[in-house]
Design an enzyme around this catalytic site. Sequence first.
Site, PDB file in Angstrom:
ATOM      1  N   LYS A 166     101.751  36.606  -3.509  1.00 22.07           N
ATOM      2  CA  LYS A 166     100.368  36.114  -3.592  1.00 22.07           C
ATOM      3  C   LYS A 166      99.432  36.943  -4.482  1.00 22.07           C
ATOM      4  O   LYS A 166      98.373  36.461  -4.877  1.00 22.07           O
ATOM      5  CB  LYS A 166      99.744  36.039  -2.182  1.00 22.07           C
ATOM      6  CG  LYS A 166     100.366  34.990  -1.297  1.00 22.07           C
ATOM      7  CD  LYS A 166      99.926  33.596  -1.691  1.00 22.07           C
ATOM      8  CE  LYS A 166     100.757  32.503  -1.101  1.00 22.07           C
ATOM      9  NZ  LYS A 166     101.666  31.831  -2.024  1.00 22.07           N
ATOM     10  N   HIS A 197     110.837  25.970  -9.224  1.00 17.76           N
ATOM     11  CA  HIS A 197     111.578  26.156  -7.971  1.00 17.76           C
ATOM     12  C   HIS A 197     111.035  25.214  -6.909  1.00 17.76           C
ATOM     13  O   HIS A 197     109.845  25.207  -6.626  1.00 17.76           O
ATOM     14  CB  HIS A 197     111.476  27.603  -7.492  1.00 17.76           C
ATOM     15  CG  HIS A 197     112.439  28.507  -8.188  1.00 17.76           C
ATOM     16  ND1 HIS A 197     112.879  29.686  -7.643  1.00 17.76           N
ATOM     17  CD2 HIS A 197     113.065  28.385  -9.380  1.00 17.76           C
ATOM     18  CE1 HIS A 197     113.736  30.262  -8.484  1.00 17.76           C
ATOM     19  NE2 HIS A 197     113.847  29.495  -9.543  1.00 17.76           N
ATOM     20  N   TYR A 250     103.377  29.038   0.948  1.00 17.36           N
ATOM     21  CA  TYR A 250     104.112  29.643  -0.165  1.00 17.36           C
ATOM     22  C   TYR A 250     103.727  29.008  -1.512  1.00 17.36           C
ATOM     23  O   TYR A 250     103.547  29.706  -2.504  1.00 17.36           O
ATOM     24  CB  TYR A 250     105.628  29.515   0.079  1.00 17.36           C
ATOM     25  CG  TYR A 250     106.424  30.457  -0.793  1.00 17.36           C
ATOM     26  CD1 TYR A 250     106.744  31.736  -0.356  1.00 17.36           C
ATOM     27  CD2 TYR A 250     106.813  30.083  -2.073  1.00 17.36           C
ATOM     28  CE1 TYR A 250     107.439  32.617  -1.169  1.00 17.36           C
ATOM     29  CE2 TYR A 250     107.512  30.957  -2.895  1.00 17.36           C
ATOM     30  CZ  TYR A 250     107.818  32.220  -2.430  1.00 17.36           C
ATOM     31  OH  TYR A 250     108.496  33.101  -3.243  1.00 17.36           O
ATOM     32  N   TYR A 298     115.115  35.268   0.767  1.00 16.03           N
ATOM     33  CA  TYR A 298     114.416  36.263   1.584  1.00 16.03           C
ATOM     34  C   TYR A 298     115.333  36.610   2.752  1.00 16.03           C
ATOM     35  O   TYR A 298     115.849  35.708   3.415  1.00 16.03           O
ATOM     36  CB  TYR A 298     113.110  35.684   2.134  1.00 16.03           C
ATOM     37  CG  TYR A 298     112.028  35.575   1.077  1.00 16.03           C
ATOM     38  CD1 TYR A 298     111.106  36.597   0.902  1.00 16.03           C
ATOM     39  CD2 TYR A 298     111.937  34.457   0.248  1.00 16.03           C
ATOM     40  CE1 TYR A 298     110.114  36.520  -0.062  1.00 16.03           C
ATOM     41  CE2 TYR A 298     110.944  34.364  -0.724  1.00 16.03           C
ATOM     42  CZ  TYR A 298     110.037  35.397  -0.875  1.00 16.03           C
ATOM     43  OH  TYR A 298     109.052  35.324  -1.835  1.00 16.03           O
ATOM     44  N   PRO A 349     103.734  42.285  -1.348  1.00 12.09           N
ATOM     45  CA  PRO A 349     104.272  41.263  -2.253  1.00 12.09           C
ATOM     46  C   PRO A 349     105.157  40.198  -1.595  1.00 12.09           C
ATOM     47  O   PRO A 349     105.586  39.266  -2.271  1.00 12.09           O
ATOM     48  CB  PRO A 349     105.090  42.082  -3.265  1.00 12.09           C
ATOM     49  CG  PRO A 349     105.379  43.363  -2.588  1.00 12.09           C
ATOM     50  CD  PRO A 349     104.281  43.618  -1.607  1.00 12.09           C
TER      51      PRO A 349
HETATM   52  C1  LIG Z   1     104.560  47.619  -8.602  1.00 12.20           C
HETATM   53  C2  LIG Z   1     103.909  46.295  -8.297  1.00 12.20           C
HETATM   54  C3  LIG Z   1     104.687  45.160  -8.006  1.00 12.20           C
HETATM   55  C4  LIG Z   1     104.095  43.935  -7.741  1.00 12.20           C
HETATM   56  N1  LIG Z   1     104.870  42.842  -7.447  1.00 12.20           N
HETATM   57  C5  LIG Z   1     104.269  41.663  -7.172  1.00 12.20           C
HETATM   58  C6  LIG Z   1     105.016  40.513  -6.851  1.00 12.20           C
HETATM   59  O1  LIG Z   1     106.243  40.552  -6.796  1.00 12.20           O
HETATM   60  N2  LIG Z   1     104.347  39.356  -6.595  1.00 12.20           N
HETATM   61  C7  LIG Z   1     102.967  39.268  -6.663  1.00 12.20           C
HETATM   62  O2  LIG Z   1     102.390  38.195  -6.479  1.00 12.20           O
HETATM   63  N3  LIG Z   1     102.254  40.342  -6.961  1.00 12.20           N
HETATM   64  C8  LIG Z   1     102.862  41.513  -7.209  1.00 12.20           C
HETATM   65  N4  LIG Z   1     102.114  42.581  -7.517  1.00 12.20           N
HETATM   66  C9  LIG Z   1     100.687  42.387  -7.573  1.00 12.20           C
HETATM   67  C10 LIG Z   1     100.261  41.802  -8.926  1.00 12.20           C
HETATM   68  O3  LIG Z   1     100.978  42.417  -9.950  1.00 12.20           O
HETATM   69  C11 LIG Z   1      98.783  42.010  -9.041  1.00 12.20           C
HETATM   70  O4  LIG Z   1      98.162  41.288  -7.995  1.00 12.20           O
HETATM   71  C12 LIG Z   1      98.187  41.610 -10.387  1.00 12.20           C
HETATM   72  O5  LIG Z   1      98.627  42.467 -11.393  1.00 12.20           O
HETATM   73  C13 LIG Z   1      96.671  41.612 -10.306  1.00 12.20           C
HETATM   74  O6  LIG Z   1      96.144  41.456 -11.580  1.00 12.20           O
HETATM   75  P1  LIG Z   1      94.780  42.150 -11.985  1.00 12.20           P
HETATM   76  O7  LIG Z   1      94.545  41.757 -13.391  1.00 12.20           O
HETATM   77  O8  LIG Z   1      93.749  41.844 -10.973  1.00 12.20           O
HETATM   78  O9  LIG Z   1      95.044  43.713 -11.858  1.00 12.20           O
HETATM   79  P2  LIG Z   1      96.020  44.654 -12.706  1.00 12.20           P
HETATM   80  O10 LIG Z   1      97.204  43.894 -13.161  1.00 12.20           O
HETATM   81  O11 LIG Z   1      96.219  45.877 -11.903  1.00 12.20           O
HETATM   82  O12 LIG Z   1      95.161  44.990 -14.005  1.00 12.20           O
HETATM   83  C14 LIG Z   1      94.097  45.899 -13.967  1.00 12.20           C
HETATM   84  C15 LIG Z   1      93.938  46.526 -15.339  1.00 12.20           C
HETATM   85  O13 LIG Z   1      92.793  47.367 -15.337  1.00 12.20           O
HETATM   86  C16 LIG Z   1      93.106  48.559 -16.026  1.00 12.20           C
HETATM   87  N5  LIG Z   1      92.173  49.611 -15.586  1.00 12.20           N
HETATM   88  C17 LIG Z   1      92.191  50.302 -14.414  1.00 12.20           C
HETATM   89  N6  LIG Z   1      91.185  51.167 -14.388  1.00 12.20           N
HETATM   90  C18 LIG Z   1      90.500  51.023 -15.536  1.00 12.20           C
HETATM   91  C19 LIG Z   1      89.352  51.628 -16.103  1.00 12.20           C
HETATM   92  N7  LIG Z   1      88.697  52.604 -15.462  1.00 12.20           N
HETATM   93  N8  LIG Z   1      88.910  51.235 -17.312  1.00 12.20           N
HETATM   94  C20 LIG Z   1      89.560  50.248 -17.994  1.00 12.20           C
HETATM   95  N9  LIG Z   1      90.674  49.643 -17.518  1.00 12.20           N
HETATM   96  C21 LIG Z   1      91.123  50.014 -16.312  1.00 12.20           C
HETATM   97  C22 LIG Z   1      94.551  48.837 -15.672  1.00 12.20           C
HETATM   98  O14 LIG Z   1      95.177  49.679 -16.622  1.00 12.20           O
HETATM   99  C23 LIG Z   1      95.124  47.418 -15.712  1.00 12.20           C
HETATM  100  O15 LIG Z   1      95.591  47.064 -16.975  1.00 12.20           O
HETATM  101  C24 LIG Z   1     102.689  43.820  -7.758  1.00 12.20           C
HETATM  102  C25 LIG Z   1     101.902  44.942  -8.067  1.00 12.20           C
HETATM  103  C26 LIG Z   1     102.487  46.166  -8.313  1.00 12.20           C
HETATM  104  C27 LIG Z   1     101.614  47.372  -8.598  1.00 12.20           C
END
Ligand SMILES: Cc1cc2nc3c(=O)[nH]c(=O)nc-3n(C[C@H](O)[C@H](O)[C@H](O)COP(=O)(O)OP(=O)(O)OC[C@H]3O[C@@H](n4cnc5c(N)ncnc54)[C@H](O)[C@@H]3O)c2cc1C
Length: 394
Positions: free
Chosen positions: A298, A72, A385, A202, A294
């Site tokens: 980011k 994009h 962005y 947006y 969101p």
């Molecule tokens: C509903 C939703 C919509 C989103 N939409 C957007 C978007 O449009 N754009 C954007 O940029 N970001 C978005 N985000 C944010 C983005 O998805 C996150 O920033 C991203 O997933 C971060 O990755 P992570 O691996 O740090 O954490 P996560 O993806 O949360 O992964 C953490 C993992 O740790 C596991 N875990 C938790 N506790 C424990 C434990 N005690 N023991 C073992 N495992 C554990 C969880 O099950 C999970 O699999 C959204 C988030 C949500 C919740």
Amino acid sequence: MRTQVGIIGSGPSGLLLARLLHLQGIETVILEGRSREYVQGRIRAGVIEQGMANLLREARAGERMDREGLVHEGINIAFDGRLERIDFPTHTNGKVVMVYGQTEITYDLMKAHIDEAGGIAQYESPAIRVEDYHTDSPRILYEQNGEQKELLCDFVAGCDGFHGVARQSIPSDQIKTFQRTYPFGWLGMLSDVPPVRDELVYVNHERGFALCSMRSHTRSRYYIQCTMDDKVENWTDDAFWEELCRRLPPEAAADVTRGPRLEMSITPLHSFVAEPLRFGRLFLAGDAGHIVPPTGAKGLNLAASDIYYLFRALLAYYKEERRDLLERYSEAALRRVWKAVRFSWWYTSLLHKFDDDAMNRRLQISELEYLTSSEAGQTVIAENYVGLPYERFE
Ligand SMILES: Cc1cc2nc3c(=O)[nH]c(=O)nc-3n(C[C@H](O)[C@H](O)[C@H](O)COP(=O)(O)OP(=O)(O)OC[C@H]3O[C@@H](n4cnc5c(N)ncnc54)[C@H](O)[C@@H]3O)c2cc1C
């Protein structure tokens, strides 16, 4: 069990770190609380900055993204019945973003790291807490099949998301947190219909914010601002499409293809930052250390930039016996985190309806008119962005 780097969480940050370390011959074990299928199926982010795309390529997990992801070169902003476009390459020396779903990234990383390279990931094995992180031999206590076990490590990476246990293992007087809750949520709908425009739209509207996003040429992700106490059960598919079209400029509303939901959910909007991100040999990365609303796309990209810094710090330790980058991890990661927290807050404030105050609304419209008509204003939006650059970290 013993490993070099114990990783809690198999979301994008945990998987990416494990994969990058594995390619350098550094051993990891991932502990994940949920099942592999559950983690893989979670519908979340979809806009990838170039820095993250490059990291996925470095992890040799970017091949399908390069084949199927949508490049994009801009976004559209609708306000006051108008639709204005911000071109990225013109305002950022040629940078673009990639639209490729978090579910696909998770799938690609699991396939590369677990299925093809034989990396160890233990699912349905929730961590309980991290201990001894101020010694040379930190431990993760976890549960598996009803039994309590421990993983001994050189280092622990807390990649376990906002509700994880890594951050909770730190006594509250040793960690500072900053947070803001926004007074609304996003009602999101995923549907197998072609997107209304080739690029994201947006929308600032007097009825509230809306976003037209997509996962592919045939799968759309739409969002509308909703109240904090709204429920998915309150919305039929027809009611969602009607409300979305009311908020779009008429020429865009006329192009919306309607279809049944594949998924519908409500996301609350928060900003949160924990400081520092390093506690002895325990490191927080991704949502475990910070979350953003969101709006600026980011969250996922910040998880990737944390891993960029953490991976390089661990590599310097194992390959060159250097500890300096481990010591600088928190500072370097947080500098970029705060810039993204600021942009996400500002962009959220610019586009959402906070109240019925007519003056506030006119100020938003006036700011949008200024930003979209000024080269400087367009650059402010475009360069944030597409993602601010990663610092040199070596
Ligand atoms: C509903 C939703 C919509 C989103 N939409 C957007 C978007 O449009 N754009 C954007 O940029 N970001 C978005 N985000 C944010 C983005 O998805 C996150 O920033 C991203 O997933 C971060 O990755 P992570 O691996 O740090 O954490 P996560 O993806 O949360 O992964 C953490 C993992 O740790 C596991 N875990 C938790 N506790 C424990 C434990 N005690 N023991 C073992 N495992 C554990 C969880 O099950 C999970 O699999 C959204 C988030 C949500 C919740």
